[in-house]
Design a protein around this motif. Sequence first.
Motif, PDB file in Angstrom:
ATOM      1  N   GLY A   1      13.642 -82.342 -29.347  1.00 20.21           N
ATOM      2  CA  GLY A   1      12.887 -81.997 -30.582  1.00 20.21           C
ATOM      3  C   GLY A   1      11.371 -81.753 -30.754  1.00 20.21           C
ATOM      4  N   ASP A   2      10.863 -81.568 -29.589  1.00 19.46           N
ATOM      5  CA  ASP A   2       9.098 -81.675 -29.370  1.00 19.46           C
ATOM      6  C   ASP A   2       8.688 -80.253 -29.742  1.00 19.46           C
ATOM      7  OD1 ASP A   2       9.362 -84.372 -29.053  1.00 19.46           O
ATOM      8  OD2 ASP A   2       8.759 -84.302 -26.970  1.00 19.46           O
ATOM      9  N   SER A   3       9.569 -79.298 -29.970  1.00 15.16           N
ATOM     10  CA  SER A   3       8.976 -77.877 -29.840  1.00 15.16           C
ATOM     11  C   SER A   3       7.703 -77.969 -30.694  1.00 15.16           C
ATOM     12  CB  SER A   3       9.986 -76.882 -30.244  1.00 15.16           C
ATOM     13  OG  SER A   3      10.562 -77.137 -31.373  1.00 15.16           O
ATOM     14  N   LYS A   4       7.807 -78.401 -31.817  1.00 14.67           N
ATOM     15  CA  LYS A   4       6.781 -78.316 -32.781  1.00 14.67           C
ATOM     16  C   LYS A   4       5.297 -78.975 -32.371  1.00 14.67           C
ATOM     17  CE  LYS A   4       9.002 -77.500 -37.160  1.00 14.67           C
ATOM     18  NZ  LYS A   4       9.418 -78.177 -38.406  1.00 14.67           N
ATOM     19  N   LEU A   5       5.601 -80.150 -31.684  1.00 15.38           N
ATOM     20  CA  LEU A   5       4.340 -80.718 -30.724  1.00 15.38           C
ATOM     21  C   LEU A   5       3.844 -79.941 -29.735  1.00 15.38           C
ATOM     22  CD1 LEU A   5       5.579 -84.559 -30.842  1.00 15.38           C
ATOM     23  CD2 LEU A   5       4.153 -83.313 -32.494  1.00 15.38           C
ATOM     24  N   GLY A   6       4.748 -79.427 -29.112  1.00 21.67           N
ATOM     25  CA  GLY A   6       4.264 -78.514 -27.991  1.00 21.67           C
ATOM     26  C   GLY A   6       3.491 -77.346 -28.484  1.00 21.67           C
ATOM     27  N   LEU A   7       3.936 -76.634 -29.596  1.00 22.19           N
ATOM     28  CA  LEU A   7       3.260 -75.509 -30.207  1.00 22.19           C
ATOM     29  C   LEU A   7       1.911 -75.853 -30.683  1.00 22.19           C
ATOM     30  CD1 LEU A   7       6.198 -73.910 -32.191  1.00 22.19           C
ATOM     31  CD2 LEU A   7       4.755 -72.815 -30.227  1.00 22.19           C
ATOM     32  N   GLY A   8       1.873 -77.286 -31.313  1.00 27.45           N
ATOM     33  CA  GLY A   8       0.588 -77.680 -31.976  1.00 27.45           C
ATOM     34  C   GLY A   8      -0.334 -77.923 -30.664  1.00 27.45           C
ATOM     35  N   PHE A   9       0.098 -78.698 -29.580  1.00 25.76           N
ATOM     36  CA  PHE A   9      -0.837 -78.803 -28.668  1.00 25.76           C
ATOM     37  C   PHE A   9      -1.361 -77.389 -27.978  1.00 25.76           C
ATOM     38  CE2 PHE A   9      -1.804 -82.501 -25.634  1.00 25.76           C
ATOM     39  CZ  PHE A   9      -2.761 -81.769 -24.685  1.00 25.76           C
ATOM     40  N   LEU A  10      -0.644 -76.438 -27.814  1.00 28.15           N
ATOM     41  CA  LEU A  10      -0.946 -75.401 -27.242  1.00 28.15           C
ATOM     42  C   LEU A  10      -1.756 -74.435 -28.187  1.00 28.15           C
ATOM     43  CD1 LEU A  10       2.523 -73.986 -25.223  1.00 28.15           C
ATOM     44  CD2 LEU A  10       0.750 -75.457 -24.479  1.00 28.15           C
ATOM     45  N   ALA A  11      -1.574 -74.466 -29.313  1.00 25.32           N
ATOM     46  CA  ALA A  11      -2.526 -73.732 -30.249  1.00 25.32           C
ATOM     47  C   ALA A  11      -3.852 -74.518 -30.298  1.00 25.32           C
ATOM     48  CB  ALA A  11      -1.634 -74.004 -31.608  1.00 25.32           C
ATOM     49  N   GLY A  12      -3.911 -75.861 -30.038  1.00 30.98           N
ATOM     50  CA  GLY A  12      -5.013 -76.532 -30.125  1.00 30.98           C
ATOM     51  C   GLY A  12      -5.646 -76.180 -28.850  1.00 30.98           C
ATOM     52  N   ILE A  13      -5.139 -76.136 -27.802  1.00 33.04           N
ATOM     53  CA  ILE A  13      -5.976 -75.465 -26.415  1.00 33.04           C
ATOM     54  C   ILE A  13      -6.555 -74.216 -26.730  1.00 33.04           C
ATOM     55  CG2 ILE A  13      -5.493 -74.892 -24.045  1.00 33.04           C
ATOM     56  CD1 ILE A  13      -3.411 -76.890 -23.809  1.00 33.04           C
ATOM     57  N   ILE A  14      -5.908 -73.144 -27.432  1.00 36.92           N
ATOM     58  CA  ILE A  14      -6.341 -72.064 -27.309  1.00 36.92           C
ATOM     59  C   ILE A  14      -7.540 -72.203 -28.491  1.00 36.92           C
ATOM     60  CG2 ILE A  14      -5.863 -69.718 -28.462  1.00 36.92           C
ATOM     61  CD1 ILE A  14      -2.806 -70.106 -27.260  1.00 36.92           C
ATOM     62  N   ALA A  15      -7.320 -72.806 -29.409  1.00 43.01           N
ATOM     63  CA  ALA A  15      -8.519 -72.957 -30.410  1.00 43.01           C
ATOM     64  C   ALA A  15      -9.651 -73.454 -29.924  1.00 43.01           C
ATOM     65  CB  ALA A  15      -7.913 -73.631 -31.873  1.00 43.01           C
ATOM     66  N   GLY A  16      -9.416 -74.626 -29.142  1.00 46.06           N
ATOM     67  CA  GLY A  16     -10.413 -75.421 -28.693  1.00 46.06           C
ATOM     68  C   GLY A  16     -11.209 -74.747 -27.629  1.00 46.06           C
TER      69      GLY A  16
ATOM     70  N   ARG B   1       3.737 -85.712 -39.223  1.00 42.22           N
ATOM     71  CA  ARG B   1       2.723 -85.136 -39.524  1.00 42.22           C
ATOM     72  C   ARG B   1       1.563 -85.719 -38.670  1.00 42.22           C
ATOM     73  NH1 ARG B   1       1.444 -83.939 -45.610  1.00 42.22           N
ATOM     74  NH2 ARG B   1       3.002 -82.543 -45.631  1.00 42.22           N
ATOM     75  N   ALA B   2       1.452 -86.958 -38.778  1.00 39.43           N
ATOM     76  CA  ALA B   2       0.372 -87.460 -37.909  1.00 39.43           C
ATOM     77  C   ALA B   2       0.483 -87.333 -36.343  1.00 39.43           C
ATOM     78  CB  ALA B   2       0.369 -89.159 -38.106  1.00 39.43           C
ATOM     79  N   GLN B   3       1.469 -87.134 -35.930  1.00 37.45           N
ATOM     80  CA  GLN B   3       2.028 -86.745 -34.444  1.00 37.45           C
ATOM     81  C   GLN B   3       1.373 -85.438 -34.321  1.00 37.45           C
ATOM     82  OE1 GLN B   3       5.827 -87.351 -32.897  1.00 37.45           O
ATOM     83  NE2 GLN B   3       6.015 -89.429 -33.136  1.00 37.45           N
ATOM     84  N   MET B   4       1.946 -84.326 -35.223  1.00 39.51           N
ATOM     85  CA  MET B   4       1.393 -83.050 -35.098  1.00 39.51           C
ATOM     86  C   MET B   4      -0.072 -82.931 -35.160  1.00 39.51           C
ATOM     87  SD  MET B   4       2.843 -80.255 -34.816  1.00 39.51           S
ATOM     88  CE  MET B   4       2.385 -78.557 -34.803  1.00 39.51           C
ATOM     89  N   LEU B   5      -0.879 -83.952 -35.955  1.00 36.06           N
ATOM     90  CA  LEU B   5      -2.112 -83.882 -35.863  1.00 36.06           C
ATOM     91  C   LEU B   5      -2.960 -84.356 -34.529  1.00 36.06           C
ATOM     92  CD1 LEU B   5      -4.690 -83.201 -37.834  1.00 36.06           C
ATOM     93  CD2 LEU B   5      -4.577 -85.623 -38.317  1.00 36.06           C
ATOM     94  N   ALA B   6      -1.999 -85.351 -33.830  1.00 38.16           N
ATOM     95  CA  ALA B   6      -2.434 -85.803 -32.854  1.00 38.16           C
ATOM     96  C   ALA B   6      -2.457 -84.771 -31.758  1.00 38.16           C
ATOM     97  CB  ALA B   6      -1.859 -87.237 -32.414  1.00 38.16           C
ATOM     98  N   ALA B   7      -1.487 -84.146 -31.728  1.00 36.28           N
ATOM     99  CA  ALA B   7      -0.953 -83.094 -30.614  1.00 36.28           C
ATOM    100  C   ALA B   7      -2.040 -81.801 -30.997  1.00 36.28           C
ATOM    101  CB  ALA B   7       0.586 -82.399 -30.988  1.00 36.28           C
ATOM    102  N   ILE B   8      -2.366 -81.625 -32.185  1.00 33.14           N
ATOM    103  CA  ILE B   8      -3.553 -80.543 -32.301  1.00 33.14           C
ATOM    104  C   ILE B   8      -4.950 -80.971 -31.662  1.00 33.14           C
ATOM    105  CG2 ILE B   8      -4.695 -79.033 -33.982  1.00 33.14           C
ATOM    106  CD1 ILE B   8      -1.902 -78.938 -35.520  1.00 33.14           C
ATOM    107  N   VAL B   9      -5.203 -82.164 -32.248  1.00 32.61           N
ATOM    108  CA  VAL B   9      -6.242 -82.654 -31.702  1.00 32.61           C
ATOM    109  C   VAL B   9      -6.745 -82.901 -30.320  1.00 32.61           C
ATOM    110  CG1 VAL B   9      -8.005 -84.605 -31.602  1.00 32.61           C
ATOM    111  CG2 VAL B   9      -7.012 -83.768 -33.855  1.00 32.61           C
ATOM    112  N   CYS B  10      -5.606 -83.401 -29.555  1.00 36.22           N
ATOM    113  CA  CYS B  10      -5.434 -83.521 -28.245  1.00 36.22           C
ATOM    114  C   CYS B  10      -5.644 -81.890 -27.611  1.00 36.22           C
ATOM    115  CB  CYS B  10      -4.410 -84.008 -27.847  1.00 36.22           C
ATOM    116  SG  CYS B  10      -4.249 -85.837 -28.062  1.00 36.22           S
ATOM    117  N   GLY B  11      -5.033 -81.031 -28.084  1.00 36.90           N
ATOM    118  CA  GLY B  11      -4.838 -79.606 -27.704  1.00 36.90           C
ATOM    119  C   GLY B  11      -6.484 -79.149 -27.547  1.00 36.90           C
TER     120      GLY B  11
END
Lengths: 143, 85
Positions: free
Chosen positions: A47-62, B2-12
């Motif tokens: 169930g990590d697909s949203k976290l994966g997407l969030g991280f990847l989107a963060g990489i592109i934006a960063g 929601r906090a985990q999602m924010l953490a993932a985006i910030v780490c990204g």
Amino acid sequence: MTEINYLWPLAGGLLIGLSAGLYLLLNGRIAGISGLAAAAAGLTHDGDSKLGLGFLAGIIAGAWLTATLVRHPDITLTSSPALLIAAGLIVGYGTRLGSGCTSGHGVCGLARLSPRSLAATAIFIAVAGATVFVTRHLVGVQP
Amino acid sequence: MRAQMLAAIVCGLIFGAGLVISDMINPGRVLAFLDVAGNWDPTLAFVMGGALIPSAVANIIRSRGSAPLLDSRFYGRPFSSLRQC
């Protein structure tokens, strides 16, 4: 040997390690890009697909923000799009088969003294180096 | 979540910034590191060295705690048990 400014790579490396360390301490997960991409694509069952997407989107934006505001990258691509896509597919397959890539095995795995990650990192760098040697110096493909 | 999602985006975001600052976003730079017989560029080694410092510190902190801040458990094996495998 190319003369380089060591501060840029060190600073960038510290940021990459900070990102991986924070992800571990906050979400308890490994910040390996191939694993995150697999999660984002729904290939993992946790169930990590949203976290994966969030991280990847963060990489592109960063990357985009940093390239715009801090350091403009001077990127030269010498391969055709078809070759890049083929190479990407091979890398994707290989990283899933090997359970990780430069970030998962190299940055996260080596930092926790994982023998499996040391083996994987040593092998993929050696094979990549051999591939560059063969293509550039034996076959003569110029960069 | 929601906090985990924010953490993932910030780490990204931090990761992406690191890739650009270290120039690891540039395939030519990575190829130059691999080209030991040519005009070798050691940049990637400095990036890896820099990245291992905070990553190792995080693993030491992790080995002393029972759970991450935003989740109930750590995923993947810890440092000490991995030394044995």
